[in-house]
Design an enzyme around this catalytic site. Structure first.
Site, PDB file in Angstrom:
ATOM      1  N   ASP A  72       0.111   5.050   1.006  1.00 47.04           N
ATOM      2  CA  ASP A  72       0.021   5.983   2.137  1.00 47.04           C
ATOM      3  C   ASP A  72      -0.022   5.236   3.470  1.00 47.04           C
ATOM      4  O   ASP A  72      -0.822   4.326   3.660  1.00 47.04           O
ATOM      5  CB  ASP A  72      -1.229   6.855   1.979  1.00 47.04           C
ATOM      6  CG  ASP A  72      -1.181   7.666   0.693  1.00 47.04           C
ATOM      7  OD1 ASP A  72      -0.102   8.220   0.389  1.00 47.04           O
ATOM      8  OD2 ASP A  72      -2.194   7.717  -0.023  1.00 47.04           O
ATOM      9  N   ASP A  99       0.880  -1.159   0.000  1.00 43.54           N
ATOM     10  CA  ASP A  99       0.000   0.000   0.000  1.00 43.54           C
ATOM     11  C   ASP A  99       0.930   1.225   0.000  1.00 43.54           C
ATOM     12  O   ASP A  99       2.091   1.127   0.395  1.00 43.54           O
ATOM     13  CB  ASP A  99      -0.891  -0.024   1.238  1.00 43.54           C
ATOM     14  CG  ASP A  99      -1.710   1.248   1.360  1.00 43.54           C
ATOM     15  OD1 ASP A  99      -2.250   1.701   0.335  1.00 43.54           O
ATOM     16  OD2 ASP A  99      -1.798   1.784   2.475  1.00 43.54           O
TER      17      ASP A  99
HETATM   18 MG   LIG Z   1      -2.715   3.211   3.605  1.00 42.74          MG
END
Ligand SMILES: [Mg+2]
Ligand SMILES: [Zn+2]
Length: 628
Positions: free
Chosen positions: A259, A257
């Site tokens: 962020d 992922d």
């Molecule tokens: Mg995230």
């Protein structure tokens, strides 16, 4: 199908003179005991090429004397075109304008060691109707490489040579020195002029509006231009690494992922300005570890800021460029970035209506992971997804990928309702290092399990892992399941931690033997009564079932268990880890102390009694939170 190819072998090879001397053309440089050009000829032959033109210059006669017999041996028609003065990779093409009629052809630089699926390249070239297709890839030193900028569909919009581009942030995409060219390319070659394919011919084509595409591949392409690189390539051939990157060989990926995992989570609107992107410490090391392990590094990110109108796709591209530049400065590369620009709910000012849809890519849907598996040679069942929210975990589970959680970003605090990552790590670096390394304790157990599987035809084998809370049972169980899966064994990993009963005084606890027996039995009969701990669908005909639970190996259960493992840990380690978990769960100090007191009073001592009934006692030396 392309039957024509050019090998550009006219260069002087000044940087590799220390190896070739003054009498050996660069294309005859022995790589792992064989001239590099012979390896290229063999690859071309393998993919149906019948006619090869060698562009020669320096030491052409020596080159011809070696290459002619080899081409004959391979059944390839060979032509030699000798340049009186070197005109570069582009200038040399002028002499070939009548060689192939209207046919497309492959073009290889003579100093490239490669193993790639040329059929896939040619198919994509033909499908895109490009005048030229450039084989490209991210590398571990983009800052001093010539870079290619593309649209999302792969169309090249600019070439940015090193040293000639302004400082700034760029996507990591560099030339692989292999091309698929249509005869249109000859329209851009000027007679008797020194020209370079990358820096002269392609820019002219792009300027004229002709279609140039990049073919981004994670396969092995490396030049042997210096003695140092030659050594590296020889090592990669000897170890089988070069071959292992071929498209036909699926390999595990580590999905990241973005962020909260690779870069600092901002909250609110998320990152909408390039200055806001900041790497989490250790992120580059995490990606580099994945690169070095020969696994694919792929980013999977929801970017609904685009649908909401906070940023444009072009601006998002700049943010990705910053991410790749920062990683590249530390020698780390992403094989691909997939993002979802959509958002399902309409009715906000400034939104982009056509992106306000219920798409198949927005996590928790698995669309981006499945697309990655279609477009890259990914071995999904042996891959993992490192994320910081329940959306990441659910997307991973739906794609059949192990979910690893991190305590950065949103720290998986929204993981409720039994949907959990199989393991939690402090940050992406720990998670990635766990993903790329074998767990030695698990390897030891797998050897034992294999012996027991060999000794009995009875299936499935029941493996039980017991021990106090926070000793590392899940780490071991997942490590064993992962190692068995890599060997092609079907396995279920089941958590049975709830199967205990409190009775009598403070902290007194016993195993719920009946419940355990029912659970073991249901899996042994192929009618499982539980879900897996790693979010995979239950395999009804698994060869091995791995159960973990504090009291999974009490004496009453021994007749049900083929291999019983006790996971031990020092009391101070258990206390530390329990306190850390309590803190992360947001417990107050008093509550953490209560938890510890309860464990001290009964559970630890009761659990420890199982040591005597286990076949093996294992201590996880590399506790997940303390790797490296
Ligand atoms: Mg995230
Ligand atoms: Zn989407």
């Amino acid at each position: 199908m392309i039957t024509n190819a050019v090998i550009a072998a006219g260069g002087f090879g000044t940087r590799i003179r220390s190896v070739t001397g003054d009498s050996l053309p660069k294309a005859l440089l022995p790589v792992a005991g064989e001239p590099i050009v012979f390896r290229q000829l063999r690859l071309l032959k393998r993919y149906g090429v019948e006619h090869v033109v060698v562009l020669a210059g320096h030491l052409a006669d020596t080159l011809r004397a070696s290459v002619e017999p080899e081409a004959k041996h391979l059944g390839l028609a060979l032509e030699f075109v000798v340049e009186a003065t070197p005109l570069g990779t582009g200038g040399g093409l002028h002499a070939l304008r009548d060689c192939f009629g209207k046919d497309h052809f492959l073009f290889l630089c003579g100093d490239i060691a490669l193993d790639m699926d040329l059929e896939r390249l040619v198919d994509e070239h033909m499908e895109s109707a490009a005048a030229a297709t450039i084989v490209a890839h991210p590398n571990d030193h983009p800052h001093d490489s010539d870079l290619i900028a593309t649209e999302e569909d792969g169309r090249v919009i600019a070439i940015m040579p090193r040293g000639l581009r302004p400082p700034g942030f760029y996507r990591n995409l560099v030339f692989g020195s292999v091309y698929c060219l249509s005869p249109r390319v000859f329209d851009y070659v000027r007679p008797n002029e020194k020209q370079d394919l990358n820096n002269d011919i392609f820019p002219r084509m792009i300027c004229a509006g002709d279609r140039v595409c990049a073919y981004n591949t994670p396969e092995y392409l490396r030049d042997v231009g210096t003695a140092e690189r030659l050594t590296m390539v020889e090592k990669d051939i000897a170890s089988g690494y070069m071959e292992s990157l071929h498209y036909s060989r699926k390999r595990p990926a580590v999905f990241f992922d973005r962020d909260g995992v690779l870069n600092v989570e901002l909250g609110g609107r998320g990152i909408t300005h390039i200055d806001e992107l900041e790497l989490i410490p250790g992120a580059a090391g995490a990606v580099r570890a994945v690169n070095n392990a020969g696994m694919l590094a792929v980013v999977i990110t929801n970017q609904s800021q685009v649908a909401k109108g906070f940023i444009t796709p072009k601006y998002l591209e700049r943010i990705f460029a910053k991410l790749e530049t920062l990683l590249g400065e530390e020698g780390a590369k992403l094989d691909r970035i997939y993002y979802c620009p959509h958002h399902p709910e309409q009715g906000f000012p400034g939104e982009v209506p056509e992106l306000k849809i219920a798409c198949a890519c927005r996590k928790p849907k698995p669309g981006m992971l499945l697309r990655a598996a279609r477009e890259l040679p990914i071995d999904l069942p042996n891959s993992c997804f490192i994320g910081d929210t329940q959306r990441d975990v659910v997307a991973a589970h739906r794609a059949g990928v192990a979910a690893y959680g991190v305590r950065t970003g949103k720290a998986c605090r929204d993981c409720t309702g039994g949907i959990q990552p199989v393991l939690m790590f402090n940050d992406v670096r720990e998670a990635a290092l766990f993903a790329v390394r074998n767990l030695p304790e698990a390897e030891f157990c797998v050897d034992e399990i294999n012996q027991r599987m060999g000794a009995t035809q009875q299936r499935p084998l029941t493996v039980a892992i017991c021990g106090p809370q926070a000793a590392g049972k899940t780490t071991l169980a997942h490590g064993i399941a992962r190692a068995l899966r890599k060997r092609g064994v079907l396995v279920n990993h089941i958590c049975a931690d709830d199967l205990r009963r409190y009775h009598g005084g403070e902290g007194a606890v016993v195993a719920d033997v009946d419940a355990y027996q029912a659970l073991f039995e249901s899996f042994a009969q192929g009618e499982p009564h539980a879900t897996t701990a790693d979010g995979r669908p239950v395999e009804a005909d698994a060869a091995v079932n791995v159960f973990e639970g504090i009291f999974a190996c009490v004496p009453e259960l021994r007749p049900n268990i083929d291999y019983a493992i006790y996971v031990d840990a020092h009391t101070f380690v258990l206390e530390d880890r329990l306190a850390m978990i309590g803190h992360w769960m947001g417990m107050r100090l008093n509550d953490v102390e209560d938890l510890l007191n309860k464990a001290r009073a009964g559970e630890w001592a009761a659990a420890r009694q199982q040591i005597d009934f286990a076949d093996a006692t294992v201590r996880i030396s590399q506790l997940v939170s303390a790797i490296e």
